[in-house]
Design a protein around this motif. Structure first.
Motif, mmCIF file in Angstrom:
data_model
loop_
_atom_site.group_PDB
_atom_site.id
_atom_site.type_symbol
_atom_site.label_atom_id
_atom_site.label_comp_id
_atom_site.label_asym_id
_atom_site.label_seq_id
_atom_site.Cartn_x
_atom_site.Cartn_y
_atom_site.Cartn_z
ATOM 1 N N TYR A 108 0.832 -1.189 0.000
ATOM 2 C CA TYR A 108 0.000 0.000 0.000
ATOM 3 C C TYR A 108 0.873 1.248 0.000
ATOM 4 C CZ TYR A 108 1.032 1.066 4.913
ATOM 5 O OH TYR A 108 1.669 1.401 6.081
ATOM 6 N N VAL A 109 0.262 2.332 -0.464
ATOM 7 C CA VAL A 109 0.902 3.639 -0.376
ATOM 8 C C VAL A 109 0.083 4.449 0.625
ATOM 9 C CG1 VAL A 109 1.523 5.731 -1.625
ATOM 10 C CG2 VAL A 109 1.666 3.503 -2.762
ATOM 11 N N PRO A 110 0.723 5.022 1.619
ATOM 12 C CA PRO A 110 -0.029 5.685 2.689
ATOM 13 C C PRO A 110 -0.916 6.834 2.170
ATOM 14 C CG PRO A 110 2.269 5.396 3.314
ATOM 15 C CD PRO A 110 2.166 5.001 1.873
ATOM 16 N N GLY A 111 -2.063 6.958 2.838
ATOM 17 C CA GLY A 111 -2.987 8.016 2.426
ATOM 18 C C GLY A 111 -4.073 8.202 3.473
ATOM 19 N N ASP A 112 -5.246 8.555 3.015
ATOM 20 C CA ASP A 112 -6.330 8.846 3.960
ATOM 21 C C ASP A 112 -7.452 7.824 3.979
ATOM 22 O OD1 ASP A 112 -6.143 12.439 3.491
ATOM 23 O OD2 ASP A 112 -5.300 11.130 5.046
ATOM 24 N N ALA A 113 -7.557 7.043 2.928
ATOM 25 C CA ALA A 113 -8.635 6.042 2.905
ATOM 26 C C ALA A 113 -8.250 4.901 3.856
ATOM 27 C CB ALA A 113 -8.833 5.520 1.495
ATOM 28 N N TRP A 114 -9.217 4.104 4.173
ATOM 29 C CA TRP A 114 -8.997 3.004 5.110
ATOM 30 C C TRP A 114 -8.951 1.672 4.376
ATOM 31 C CZ3 TRP A 114 -8.824 3.782 10.493
ATOM 32 C CH2 TRP A 114 -9.169 5.071 10.927
ATOM 33 N N ALA A 115 -7.931 0.890 4.661
ATOM 34 C CA ALA A 115 -7.858 -0.454 4.103
ATOM 35 C C ALA A 115 -7.838 -1.447 5.256
ATOM 36 C CB ALA A 115 -6.611 -0.623 3.241
ATOM 37 N N ILE A 116 -8.768 -2.370 5.224
ATOM 38 C CA ILE A 116 -8.840 -3.396 6.273
ATOM 39 C C ILE A 116 -8.477 -4.719 5.633
ATOM 40 C CG2 ILE A 116 -10.354 -4.531 7.917
ATOM 41 C CD1 ILE A 116 -12.019 -1.968 7.960
ATOM 42 N N VAL A 117 -7.403 -5.278 6.115
ATOM 43 C CA VAL A 117 -6.865 -6.487 5.493
ATOM 44 C C VAL A 117 -7.003 -7.660 6.432
ATOM 45 C CG1 VAL A 117 -4.856 -7.486 4.373
ATOM 46 C CG2 VAL A 117 -5.240 -5.024 4.261
ATOM 47 N N THR A 118 -7.629 -8.700 5.924
ATOM 48 C CA THR A 118 -7.789 -9.910 6.723
ATOM 49 C C THR A 118 -7.509 -11.105 5.827
ATOM 50 O OG1 THR A 118 -10.098 -10.134 6.098
ATOM 51 C CG2 THR A 118 -9.643 -8.836 8.071
ATOM 52 N N ASN A 119 -7.796 -12.271 6.327
ATOM 53 C CA ASN A 119 -7.591 -13.461 5.509
ATOM 54 C C ASN A 119 -8.417 -13.444 4.243
ATOM 55 O OD1 ASN A 119 -5.799 -14.567 7.224
ATOM 56 N ND2 ASN A 119 -7.333 -15.706 8.413
ATOM 57 N N ALA A 120 -9.568 -12.766 4.334
ATOM 58 C CA ALA A 120 -10.449 -12.760 3.173
ATOM 59 C C ALA A 120 -9.886 -11.891 2.064
ATOM 60 C CB ALA A 120 -11.828 -12.253 3.571
ATOM 61 N N GLY A 121 -9.143 -10.901 2.447
ATOM 62 C CA GLY A 121 -8.632 -9.999 1.433
ATOM 63 C C GLY A 121 -8.579 -8.594 1.979
ATOM 64 N N CYS A 122 -8.818 -7.665 1.076
ATOM 65 C CA CYS A 122 -8.645 -6.267 1.446
ATOM 66 C C CYS A 122 -9.928 -5.504 1.134
ATOM 67 C CB CYS A 122 -7.472 -5.700 0.636
ATOM 68 S SG CYS A 122 -7.196 -3.955 0.879
ATOM 69 N N ALA A 123 -10.419 -4.787 2.126
ATOM 70 C CA ALA A 123 -11.605 -3.972 1.915
ATOM 71 C C ALA A 123 -11.213 -2.515 2.125
ATOM 72 C CB ALA A 123 -12.709 -4.367 2.888
ATOM 73 N N ALA A 162 -13.842 -0.492 -2.466
ATOM 74 C CA ALA A 162 -13.227 -1.557 -3.237
ATOM 75 C C ALA A 162 -13.035 -2.790 -2.357
ATOM 76 C CB ALA A 162 -11.868 -1.100 -3.788
ATOM 77 N N LEU A 163 -13.111 -3.941 -3.012
ATOM 78 C CA LEU A 163 -12.876 -5.201 -2.313
ATOM 79 C C LEU A 163 -11.957 -6.048 -3.167
ATOM 80 C CD1 LEU A 163 -16.562 -5.982 -1.303
ATOM 81 C CD2 LEU A 163 -14.771 -5.163 0.216
ATOM 82 N N LEU A 164 -10.953 -6.568 -2.513
ATOM 83 C CA LEU A 164 -10.013 -7.411 -3.235
ATOM 84 C C LEU A 164 -9.922 -8.732 -2.497
ATOM 85 C CD1 LEU A 164 -7.736 -7.503 -5.477
ATOM 86 C CD2 LEU A 164 -6.157 -6.925 -3.627
ATOM 87 N N ALA A 165 -10.046 -9.825 -3.243
ATOM 88 C CA ALA A 165 -9.970 -11.121 -2.571
ATOM 89 C C ALA A 165 -9.462 -12.173 -3.522
ATOM 90 C CB ALA A 165 -11.353 -11.521 -2.049
ATOM 91 N N SER A 166 -8.947 -13.210 -2.907
ATOM 92 C CA SER A 166 -8.502 -14.334 -3.734
ATOM 93 C C SER A 166 -9.701 -15.046 -4.285
ATOM 94 C CB SER A 166 -7.744 -15.348 -2.875
ATOM 95 O OG SER A 166 -6.610 -14.757 -2.347
ATOM 96 N N ASP A 167 -9.474 -15.640 -5.397
ATOM 97 C CA ASP A 167 -10.493 -16.513 -5.950
ATOM 98 C C ASP A 167 -9.762 -17.637 -6.643
ATOM 99 O OD1 ASP A 167 -13.103 -16.390 -8.376
ATOM 100 O OD2 ASP A 167 -13.144 -17.167 -6.329
ATOM 101 N N GLY A 168 -9.505 -18.649 -5.892
ATOM 102 C CA GLY A 168 -8.686 -19.728 -6.450
ATOM 103 C C GLY A 168 -7.291 -19.190 -6.676
ATOM 104 N N GLU A 169 -6.807 -19.367 -7.867
ATOM 105 C CA GLU A 169 -5.443 -18.932 -8.172
ATOM 106 C C GLU A 169 -5.391 -17.465 -8.544
ATOM 107 O OE1 GLU A 169 -3.079 -22.773 -8.540
ATOM 108 O OE2 GLU A 169 -2.468 -20.744 -8.978
ATOM 109 N N SER A 170 -6.545 -16.888 -8.831
ATOM 110 C CA SER A 170 -6.550 -15.503 -9.286
ATOM 111 C C SER A 170 -7.116 -14.612 -8.192
ATOM 112 C CB SER A 170 -7.388 -15.397 -10.557
ATOM 113 O OG SER A 170 -8.693 -15.880 -10.298
ATOM 114 N N MET A 171 -7.270 -13.355 -8.533
ATOM 115 C CA MET A 171 -7.855 -12.390 -7.596
ATOM 116 C C MET A 171 -9.087 -11.777 -8.236
ATOM 117 S SD MET A 171 -4.654 -10.154 -6.186
ATOM 118 C CE MET A 171 -3.998 -9.649 -7.766
ATOM 119 N N MET A 172 -10.018 -11.422 -7.403
ATOM 120 C CA MET A 172 -11.175 -10.669 -7.876
ATOM 121 C C MET A 172 -11.115 -9.289 -7.257
ATOM 122 S SD MET A 172 -13.215 -12.091 -9.997
ATOM 123 C CE MET A 172 -14.751 -11.223 -9.783
#
Lengths: 587, 280
Positions: A7-22, A61-71
């Motif tokens: 990540y690049v620091p800024g003002d938005a919030w990113a919450i990262v867990t096993n599921a991915g990044c929200a 935005a939501l980022l998560a794994s999906d098998g071998e790829s990412m969604m």
């Protein structure tokens, strides 16, 4: 599998867990972010992630794994790039999904932020301006540069490089529609506007009640087996969420025209917004609040969003004391009911219904200016106004009106619009209905009628006078246009070649209806038709060639400019150029 | 006291199927104030300015809360009237329920949102207070909003000449605001969007120091929205800017699907062909 996250620091919030990044807008506070992280908990799939937080008003935005790829799910204009090319626009409130195949990388948010500034991110909560994510290729080879053109990969995963394929997702109306879209999408043909446009391989996500459904045809690829189990066949309904048609139409289904493995050309768009800002201003723009604030209005129902999943007790305690609406609130509600007095006994029959109730010959003489709504500020001289005084004056006025047993009139108040208007999906794009309270009686079938009527305007049955009460006014009248269209009069209508609405003070915002005028005989804003309680009033807006009123049994008469005229059902307004508008009753 | 030129003013552009615009915005604390209580929200399709009042810790918070209500609208396609009405209602609630609001803090709110009416883009202009929204259409500058101010009421009553309004001692007293003890709902206007129009939204820190003639001249001659904003803010600063100065300029580049009524061509304010019509 997300292998690298930075990540690049800024003002938005990113919450990262096993599921991915929200990622959420900067509007969050720390307590909320922690609560959201707990809410996400130990979910591990995109489906669950969407389920938990996909409906939050501030999620971007939501980022998560999906098998071998990412969604990657984006909305509200968050930009993204694979490094080789920008992903398609993700404007609007609906989610846009992109699959980032194994071996590819993606950066979203402020895509101008350099990777050199990026810091590693594993898990937790950080403030970000941009997020970078990469997955390792299944064979450990990195194909970043070849991603877009590589079509020959039969490969371990049947994934084609669809990183750029823009998937536009909208609410599914019902499962049958979903099935239909499956069949169509497989043939790669263009679906209907409100259907999902999808290439294969997009996860089917169940729609929990009140959440947006990110749906897609399911293809039988092995890595989606897990996702399939959670498909709509679990019995959960595809929630019919109140999306306005605009939102689904606004999803430009460009992807429909694009073969599934080709990158959507970003230059297709008329204008390329410069990517100068990051996630916090998800669309380029200048947003500068005078102070940093955290709005406390998280729980208000929004027009096409569901209530947020988060209930933050910490915030409730720490927030600035949410003082109940001050005296101003009381003042206005007093005004809302104060001016009204139901008169028992025979009320006069409202004009449009006159012909129904009795045969009357009404000469359409233009009336004097209809009694204007009392000025909110009373009779002040303009010198001494502070808002406090204005409020007191308003309350005083309201009290005076309540004391008089004057003819009923509608006291202006800011309340009716806020309370009685419920957001609904209206095809015209105008939105909710406007329904002031009016004196009414019911027929045995429950139809709402004007107080003076003997027989129901809808079914003709005798009304029950004992049901006299104030009720929200139903849509009782409409205008029939030259082309056959019928326009409701609930909010009032301005007709013309290219109508504009002049200063609208306390009244509802009228509908603008354009009328064809090949000879330009009709003025741009030609005539206005509104409802006041149960009365329909037409006013010529000082048009060049005038408005002629044609009424059965009476000689045609030209309306005087800016003078309101009461209409009856069956009246026709002739605007010139063959444009005749007829007032008709609505059920 | 001379002030430096406003820093680089970024310009933005956005479009959807119905309309394409460019815009720029800037805000400056002015020459005499220490706090900038103006809040500016210029992000497609919302362009509004809020001028806070009630002093530090009340005015700036009130104006910030007011514009925060439009967060939900930005980033999407152009909106609907209902959405804007709800955002306004939300803005009013946020200010009224806040700590700043209960202390009497309030704010003006002026500007326009692009809305979709039957597939055609329109400006839904709103105003409460004495910030202003102007439209330059076909070279003519028109102040769309009506000030809610003591001075405006005097002008309407014929007691003060419009010429003298900008110098009236009570020119800063407003009669309606969001918050400030008694929220008032804004006035609305709906105007069809036409290619070539320029929308200007500004706080009274600008319109109080730069007269309409100069504003019109700047808008007509500037080559871009950012240049227009720069010139306007600069002009206000040069004039001494006793108040915060904020401005948004939106340039309409293209509009899709004019209403069926229009037969095309440049639109005049009133270009209906007069005809002699007898009664039928």
């Amino acid at each position: 599998m997300i292998d690298e996250l930075e990540y690049v620091p800024g003002d938005a919030w990113a919450i990262v867990t096993n599921a991915g990044c929200a990622v959420f807008t900067r509007a969050l506070v720390a307590g909320e972010a922690r609560a959201l992280r707990e809410l996400i908990g130990d979910t591990s799939t995109l489906t669950e992630l969407v389920d938990r937080v996909g409906a939050h008003p501030y999620v971007l935005a939501l980022l998560a794994s999906d098998g071998e790829s990412m969604m990657l799910l984006r909305r509200r204009g968050v930009p993204a790039t694979t490094g080789a090319a920008m992903l398609a626009d993700a404007f609007g409130d609906d989610w846009h999904a992109d699959r980032v195949p194994a071996g590819a990388a993606v950066q979203f948010g402020d895509v101008t932020a350099s990777a050199d500034e990026a810091l590693p991110l594993t898990s937790g909560i950080v403030r970000v301006r941009s997020v970078l994510a990469a997955t390792r290729a299944p064979s450990d080879e990195v194909h970043d540069d070849d991603v877009i053109d590589d079509r020959s990969t039969e490969g371990p995963a049947p994934e084609r490089p669809v990183a750029g394929a823009h998937v536009s997702v909208t609410i599914d109306r019902d499962t049958q529609a979903s099935d239909a879209s499956e069949a169509r999408a497989d043939q790669g043909s263009v679906p209907e506007a409100s259907q999902v446009v999808v290439p294969d391989e997009t996860t089917v996500l169940p729609a929990a009640a009140g959440h947006a459904a990110v749906t897609a045809p399911s293809s039988a690829t092995p890595d989606h087996a897990a996702a399939h189990d959670q498909s709509s066949t679990t019995g959960e309904d595809h929630a019919i969420v109140e999306h306005t048609l605009l939102s689904s139409e606004a999803q430009v289904h460009r992807a429909a025209d694009v073969p599934e493995h080709t990158l959507v050309d970003p230059l297709e768009r008329a204008e390329q917004p410069p990517r100068t800002s990051g996630i916090i201003d998800s669309v380029p723009g200048f947003v500068r609040p005078a102070a940093v604030v955290n709005p406390t209005e998280h729980s208000e129902p929004s027009r096409r969003r569901r209530t947020p999943a988060v209930d933050d007790p910490e915030r409730a305690a720490a927030a600035p004391s949410a003082a109940p609406a001050s005296a101003s609130g009381q003042g206005s509600s007093a005004a809302a009911t104060g001016g009204w007095r139901l008169t028992a006994g025979a009320a006069p029959v409202p004009e449009p219904f006159a012909a129904q109730d009795a045969q009357r010959d009404v000469a359409p003489a233009p009336r004097d200016e209809v009694a204007a709504e009392p000025t909110a500020l009373g009779d002040h001289d303009g010198f001494t106004v502070t808002p406090e005084q204005a409020r007191r004056l308003r309350e005083q006025l309201a009290a005076e009106h309540a004391a008089q047993s004057s003819a009923p009139h509608h006291t202006p108040s800011s309340e009716p619009l806020a309370t009685s208007a419920t957001p609904t999906a209206a095809p015209s794009g105008i939105g909710d209905e406007y329904a002031p309270l009016v004196p009414s009686v019911l027929c045995p079938s429950g139809h709402v009628n004007p107080a003076g009527l003997q027989r129901c305007r809808v079914c003709g049955a005798p009304v029950d006078r004992g049901t006299l009460a104030q009720r929200p006014r139903p849509n009782f009248a409409a205008l029939r246009l030259p082309n056959g269209d019928v326009v409701a009069l609930d909010r009032g209508v301005v007709l013309g070649r290219r109508p504009r609405a002049g200063r609208i003070e306390q009244a509802p915002i009228p509908r603008l209806v354009a009328v064809a005028s090949p000879n330009e005989d009709i003025s741009r804003s030609h005539v206005r038709v509104i409802c006041e309680d149960w009365t329909v009033i037409a006013t010529d807006l000082d048009s060049t060639n005038g408005t002629v009123l044609i009424r059965h049994g009476v000689a045609p008469m030209r309306l005087r400019a800016n003078e309101p005229t009461i209409l009856v059902f069956g009246d026709v307004l002739d605007l010139g150029d063959g444009a005749t508008i007829r007032l008709e009753p609505s059920a | 006291m001379s002030r430096p030129e406003p820093a680089d003013i970024s310009q933005f552009a956005a479009a959807d199927e119905t309309v394409s615009v460019r815009w720029a915005a800037a805000t400056d604390v002015g020459c005499r104030r220490t706090v900038n209580e103006d809040s500016v929200f210029a992000s497609f399709p919302v362009f509004v300015v809020a001028d806070g009042m009630g002093g530090h810790d009340a005015g700036d918070i009130a104006s910030s809360l007011a514009i925060s209500a439009f967060d939900e609208l930005a980033g999407g396609s152009i909106g609907t009237i209902a959405q804007v009405e709800q955002a306004v209602a939300s803005a009013m609630r946020r200010v009224e329920r806040s700590d700043a609001g209960t202390r009497g803090g309030g704010t003006t709110l002026s500007g326009a949102c692009l809305v979709n009416i039957d597939g055609v883009a329109h400006w839904l202009v709103l105003n409460v207070g004495d910030s202003r929204t102007y439209l330059l259409d076909d070279g003519e500058l028109e102040q769309l909003s009506v000030d809610h101010s003591v001075v405006q009421e005097l002008v309407d009553a014929g007691r003060v000449l419009p010429l003298d309004a900008r110098h009236h001692p009570h020119r800063n007293v407003i009669t309606k605001a969001i918050g400030g003890g008694a929220s008032a709902r804004p006035d609305y206007w709906i105007v069809p969007v036409v290619a070539g129009q320029q929308l200007l939204v500004c706080s009274d820190g600008l319109s109080g120091e730069v007269d309409d003639a100069e504003i019109g001249r700047v808008l007509r001659t500037a080559s871009s929205p950012s240049e227009a904003v720069r010139s306007l803010v600069h002009a206000a600063l040069l004039a001494g800017a006793p108040d915060n100065v904020s401005a948004i300029v939106v340039d309409v580049e293209a509009v899709a699907g004019a209403p069926i009524g229009d037969t095309g061509g440049r639109v005049q304010l009133e270009d209906t062909v007069p005809s002699v019509r007898g009664l039928r």
